[in-house]
Scaffold this motif. Structure first.
Motif, PDB file in Angstrom:
ATOM      1  N   SER A  36     -19.051  22.206   6.401  1.00 57.64           N
ATOM      2  CA  SER A  36     -17.605  22.289   6.471  1.00 57.64           C
ATOM      3  C   SER A  36     -16.938  21.130   5.768  1.00 57.64           C
ATOM      4  O   SER A  36     -15.729  21.004   5.787  1.00 57.64           O
ATOM      5  N   ALA A  37     -17.694  20.233   5.167  1.00 54.44           N
ATOM      6  CA  ALA A  37     -17.117  19.058   4.545  1.00 54.44           C
ATOM      7  C   ALA A  37     -16.329  19.433   3.303  1.00 54.44           C
ATOM      8  O   ALA A  37     -16.774  20.244   2.502  1.00 54.44           O
ATOM      9  N   PRO A  38     -15.123  18.852   3.103  1.00 53.75           N
ATOM     10  CA  PRO A  38     -14.362  19.133   1.891  1.00 53.75           C
ATOM     11  C   PRO A  38     -15.064  18.582   0.673  1.00 53.75           C
ATOM     12  O   PRO A  38     -15.846  17.645   0.744  1.00 53.75           O
ATOM     13  N   ASP A 341      -8.865  28.133   9.488  1.00 56.45           N
ATOM     14  CA  ASP A 341      -9.157  28.101   8.048  1.00 56.45           C
ATOM     15  C   ASP A 341      -8.533  29.267   7.301  1.00 56.45           C
ATOM     16  O   ASP A 341      -8.085  29.106   6.162  1.00 56.45           O
ATOM     17  N   GLY A 370      -4.848  17.508   3.358  1.00 57.72           N
ATOM     18  CA  GLY A 370      -6.276  17.375   3.610  1.00 57.72           C
ATOM     19  C   GLY A 370      -6.833  18.544   4.388  1.00 57.72           C
ATOM     20  O   GLY A 370      -7.962  18.994   4.136  1.00 57.72           O
ATOM     21  N   ARG A 371      -6.041  19.055   5.338  1.00 55.64           N
ATOM     22  CA  ARG A 371      -6.472  20.236   6.086  1.00 55.64           C
ATOM     23  C   ARG A 371      -6.615  21.437   5.158  1.00 55.64           C
ATOM     24  O   ARG A 371      -7.564  22.212   5.275  1.00 55.64           O
ATOM     25  N   THR A 373      -7.294  21.453   1.959  1.00 57.66           N
ATOM     26  CA  THR A 373      -8.484  21.281   1.133  1.00 57.66           C
ATOM     27  C   THR A 373      -9.757  21.503   1.944  1.00 57.66           C
ATOM     28  O   THR A 373     -10.714  22.137   1.468  1.00 57.66           O
ATOM     29  N   GLU A 374      -9.774  20.994   3.167  1.00 57.20           N
ATOM     30  CA  GLU A 374     -10.936  21.188   4.037  1.00 57.20           C
ATOM     31  C   GLU A 374     -11.199  22.670   4.276  1.00 57.20           C
ATOM     32  O   GLU A 374     -12.336  23.147   4.155  1.00 57.20           O
ATOM     33  N   SER A 375     -10.151  23.410   4.612  1.00 59.08           N
ATOM     34  CA  SER A 375     -10.316  24.835   4.889  1.00 59.08           C
ATOM     35  C   SER A 375     -10.679  25.622   3.642  1.00 59.08           C
ATOM     36  O   SER A 375     -11.526  26.527   3.690  1.00 59.08           O
ATOM     37  N   ARG A 378     -14.303  25.292   3.114  1.00 60.57           N
ATOM     38  CA  ARG A 378     -15.109  26.139   4.009  1.00 60.57           C
ATOM     39  C   ARG A 378     -15.112  27.591   3.531  1.00 60.57           C
ATOM     40  O   ARG A 378     -16.147  28.271   3.579  1.00 60.57           O
TER      41      ARG A 378
END
Length: 391
Positions: A36-38, A341, A370-371, A373-375, A378
């Motif tokens: 799950s890491a961006p 996500d 950042g959220r 990009t993280e999602s 994933r």
């Protein structure tokens, strides 16, 4: 008034260059959970592993294109192409074939291929193929799927095998994700009073341990065939007395962090399920103030206690009465801020205001960016895991 879609002039060429060589191949059905890491845009050192296809694709996406990966939008199952016009150019990451279709498998295959042809990044194409009354594709070439209650009476090994059989038909037609299995447990004797699940035999049973065994079998059967499974509706709709689709006030006063009814969801996570759908009901013992899909506490339970690292999807926020008091665009923002996500809406008209609101919030809020990009990372990692995204 709805705001216009964000300008994307000049972005398409960048996307095509970033994803050159990416496309659809037959999924391998692997069951290991993806990271799950961006992604990082920095070049790997000589001792670091090469960046994944998902990482490289993410690095080439603009903010608007990252936002698009966070949206799954409904289009008519009987005529998918007709619904895409309402997307107004929003580069969504997935399409949900909503409703029912009696088209044969070859026609569905052609329709799905047409949808994929227009996508710079391959689309997740989802259906509701639970069984019983909830079966999107019902035409020639698609087996009838029994109700979950009937499936729950099968031996888990047999259930895994039969699931892989009909899931293989989905995969052959280009379907990449099933919005199932239902991991909700309905207490014995309360089925008729549970309108979203028990009233339609959508549950595998009333014993959470038995439900967990069936959920595991279906997750494994779907993913054996290369179709992403989606365990739903976390943390459970088996005790509510109101249907979130049609009414306000769906509440489960019993579910707690150590509730046995979380067991089927934990089993799905242990089986490597690709996605988990979060409900729009409220759970006072987890968060008395927000529906689950808007609740960081509920999402933290899924990520932390259950250890889920895959894609979290919202239940429908388009037509669901449970979220009707929240403006359409804010439904997407609040879900993503909480830790969702992929925002699912059955209404194509929602794509533009949701994308605009997500992009605006990200432009003004570094943490929210950042959220996003993280999602997006994933979402792309899940596509790569199942062979949809290749470089």
């Amino acid at each position: 008034m709805r705001r216009p879609a964000p300008t994307r002039t000049g972005l398409l060429l960048g996307v095509l260059l970033a994803v050159a060589g990416c496309g659809g191949t037959a999924p391998d059905g692997a069951t290991a959970q993806s990271s799950s890491a961006p992604a990082s845009s920095a070049a790997p050192s000589s001792s670091a592993p090469a960046a994944s296809c998902a990482d490289r694709t993410l690095a080439g996406l603009s903010l608007d294109e990252q936002v698009g990966q966070l949206l799954m939008v409904g289009v008519p199952a009987a005529d998918p192409a007709s619904g895409t016009a309402a997307l107004s150019g929003v580069p969504v990451g997935g399409l949900f074939l909503q409703g029912r279709s009696s088209a044969d498998a070859s026609s569905v295959t052609a329709s799905v291929a047409e949808l994929q042809e227009g996508a710079a990044v391959p689309l997740q194409i989802a259906v509701d193929q639970e069984g019983g009354l909830v079966q999107t594709l019902k035409g020639p070439g698609f087996d009838r799927v029994p109700t979950a209650l009937e499936q729950g009476r099968q031996d888990p090994a047999a259930l895994r095998s039969t699931t892989a059989g009909w899931a293989g038909q989905l995969h052959a037609a280009g379907i990449t994700m099933d919005l199932g299995p239902v991991a909700d447990t309905v207490p014995a004797g309360t089925e008729a009073d549970n309108p979203p699940i028990g009233a339609f035999d959508r549950q595998f049973g009333s014993d959470p341990e038995a439900v967990a065994a069936s959920v595991t079998a279906v997750v494994e059967g779907l993913q054996d065939a290369g179709v992403v499974a989606t365990a739903k509706h976390f943390p459970g709709l088996g005790r509510v007395r109101v249907n979130t689709d049609t009414d306000l006030g769906a509440t489960d006063p019993e579910t707690s962090p150590d509730d046995p009814f979380l067991g089927p969801f934990a089993a799905a996570v242990d089986a490597g399920v690709g996605a988990v759908m979060v409900s729009s009901a409220t759970y006072p013992q987890l968060d008395p103030d927000s529906p689950a899909l808007f609740s960081p506490a509920v999402l933290d339970l899924l990520r932390g206690q259950l250890g889920f690292t895959g894609v979290v999807m919202s239940d429908d926020v388009g037509d669901a009465e449970a979220v009707s008091q929240t403006p359409v665009a804010e439904r997407a923002v609040e879900s993503v801020a909480a830790g969702v996500d992929v925002v699912l809406t059955v209404s194509p008209a929602d794509a533009t205001p949701m994308a605009q609101a997500l992009a605006d919030r990200a432009a003004d809020d570094e943490a929210f960016a950042g959220r996003v990009t993280e999602s997006a990372g994933r979402v792309l990692a899940l596509k790569e895991r199942f062979g949809l995204l290749t470089c």
